[in-house]
Design a protein around this motif. Structure first.
Motif, short mmCIF file in Angstrom:
data_model
loop_
_atom_site.label_atom_id
_atom_site.label_comp_id
_atom_site.label_asym_id
_atom_site.label_seq_id
_atom_site.Cartn_x
_atom_site.Cartn_y
_atom_site.Cartn_z
N THR A 124 41.13 -20.54 81.08
CA THR A 124 41.96 -20.52 80.47
C THR A 124 42.45 -18.86 80.21
N VAL A 125 43.64 -18.77 79.97
CA VAL A 125 44.36 -17.40 79.73
C VAL A 125 44.15 -17.08 78.39
N SER A 126 43.92 -17.88 77.36
CA SER A 126 43.88 -17.80 75.88
C SER A 126 42.82 -16.72 75.66
N MET A 140 50.06 -9.01 85.94
CA MET A 140 48.80 -9.70 86.62
C MET A 140 47.90 -10.38 85.37
N GLY A 141 47.48 -11.28 85.32
CA GLY A 141 47.01 -11.89 84.36
C GLY A 141 45.47 -12.22 84.35
N GLU A 203 57.50 -14.71 83.76
CA GLU A 203 57.56 -16.18 84.14
C GLU A 203 56.26 -17.01 84.22
N SER A 204 55.47 -16.71 82.96
CA SER A 204 54.29 -17.50 82.89
C SER A 204 54.51 -18.67 82.15
N ASP A 205 53.45 -19.26 82.04
CA ASP A 205 53.47 -20.70 81.12
C ASP A 205 52.60 -20.62 79.96
N PRO A 206 53.32 -20.60 78.90
CA PRO A 206 54.80 -20.48 78.74
C PRO A 206 55.16 -19.32 78.99
N PRO A 207 56.63 -19.03 79.10
CA PRO A 207 57.26 -17.60 79.29
C PRO A 207 56.87 -16.71 78.07
N ARG A 208 56.63 -15.43 78.48
CA ARG A 208 56.28 -14.30 77.26
C ARG A 208 57.49 -13.14 77.68
#
Length: 378
Positions: A124-126, A140-141, A203-208
């Protein structure tokens, strides 16, 4: 020592082995249970004693007397052990039984065993950060591995298995796009001229949105930080806080040069004034039942107007298990018990555990067989 065990010892010495007579009686006081690992049982042991005033004779050694206690596995008090390489977390188990006093006795401590219960890990990116590269037009995430044990329930926050990191095996890269936007009403000064506005979105999910809505007005727009001291825009995901500025319109004439014509915005994000966030370790949260520690930290940012605390009590690393060692000196449990003219002392096993912050606590690990501390006078 529990009141039940103390009561058992007293009853055993006072009634099962009465000191007023020399009748032979059977007692399990002073005998430990015999563990038969292969059969998964603990066998109660007892012995025969003849005791009276000034007289104690043990007729037999401790031996199995037919009482049988089943050894079982339990997950209570054990931890989950993440295995990111295999994509699962496994539950440790320990082996215990309940003795004649009803007390739980640990036979084998928590460890991973064949057929252990597993739950899947998920990425998760959270709660993780992003790194913006405006020149390259990409972000970059980071991601982290988490899991949700069934006992936590559906509404609980997931447990951390692996800390946030940019992963080479599963890189997260999002492109930037510049798009028109509608500025928030609170950002625009009443009566400001109509302008075109743009923002930069990942353009991430969701966009930021990583660069907030800014006016585009050609050569007649100017900026100033006047009146914006101490006003910041905080982007926790990218670990960056931004100063703010105000846009205003000017008129240009050959005679007067530039003249102030009116405010366009209130204080809005200034991409050219950035401050990186810092992580400050603040303490620990200990779970003595599960024997694990979680390190807690705050997220702060140092600005020209002082330090600002953005988050408190954040968990960034997986739980650390306690380090357990056995105290070489058992602990006396209550006063010595008289059996005839002898004195016997009951004992408890004491474990010493070291928590994540280095503090130490004691845990009771169950009873030990009583030992004779005073013999009959010759």
């Amino acid at each position: 020592m529990s009141q039940l065990v103390l009561l058992l010892a007293a009853v055993t010495a006072a009634t099962i082995v009465p000191s007023a007579s020399q009748a032979q009686q059977r007692t399990w006081f002073g005998c430990g249970d015999q563990i038969i690992y292969e059969s998964g049982v603990a066998l109660g042991q007892s012995r025969i004693v003849e005791a009276g005033a000034g007289h104690t004779v043990w007729k037999t050694a401790c031996q199995a007397d037919g009482r049988r206690f089943e050894i079982r596995r339990t997950k209570a008090g054990c931890s989950w052990v993440p295995d990111p390489a295999q994509g699962v977390a496994r539950r440790e188990e320990r082996e215990v039984y309940r003795d004649a006093a009803g007390e739980e006795i640990e036979v084998k401590p928590c460890s991973l065993r064949d057929g252990a219960e597993t739950v899947p890990l998920r990425l998760t990116v959270s709660g993780c950060r992003m790194r913006n590269d405006f020149e390259a037009g990409v972000t970059m995430g980071e991601s982290r591995a988490v899991f949700s044990p069934p006992e936590d329930g559906g509404g609980a926050a997931p447990r951390l298995a692996q800390a946030c990191a940019e992963r080479r095996d599963a890189p997260l890269v999002w492109k930037h796009r510049t798009e028109t936007c509608t500025p928030p009403k609170e950002s625009v000064v009443a009566g400001a001229p109509a302008l075109s506005w743009t923002q930069v979105t990942v353009e991430s999910d969701p966009p930021r949105v990583i660069r907030s809505c800014q006016p585009q007005g050609g050569g007649t727009l100017r900026t100033t930080t006047e009146g914006c001291a101490g006003v910041y825009v905080h982007d926790l995901a990218s670990a960056t806080s931004y100063g703010t500025r105000r846009w205003y319109q000017v008129t240009v004439s050959a005679e007067a040069g530039e003249s102030f014509a009116g405010w366009v915005t209130r204080c809005v994000q200034n991409p050219d004034e950035a401050y990186q966030h810092l992580t400050v370790n603040t303490g620990w949260r200990h779970d003595d039942a599960a024997r694990t520690s979680l390190q807690l930290s705050d997220t702060v940012v140092d600005t020209p107007t002082g330090r600002i605390v953005l988050e408190t009590g954040v968990v960034r690393e997986r739980a650390r298990p306690y380090a357990l060692e056995e105290d070489p000196a058992p602990r006396a449990a209550g006063a010595p018990v008289a059996i005839g003219c002898e004195r016997w002392q009951a004992w408890r096993r004491i474990g010493l555990v070291t928590r994540g912050d280095g503090s130490r606590i004691e845990i009771d690990r169950g009873p030990l067989p009583a030992t004779r501390v005073a013999a009959c006078a010759p």
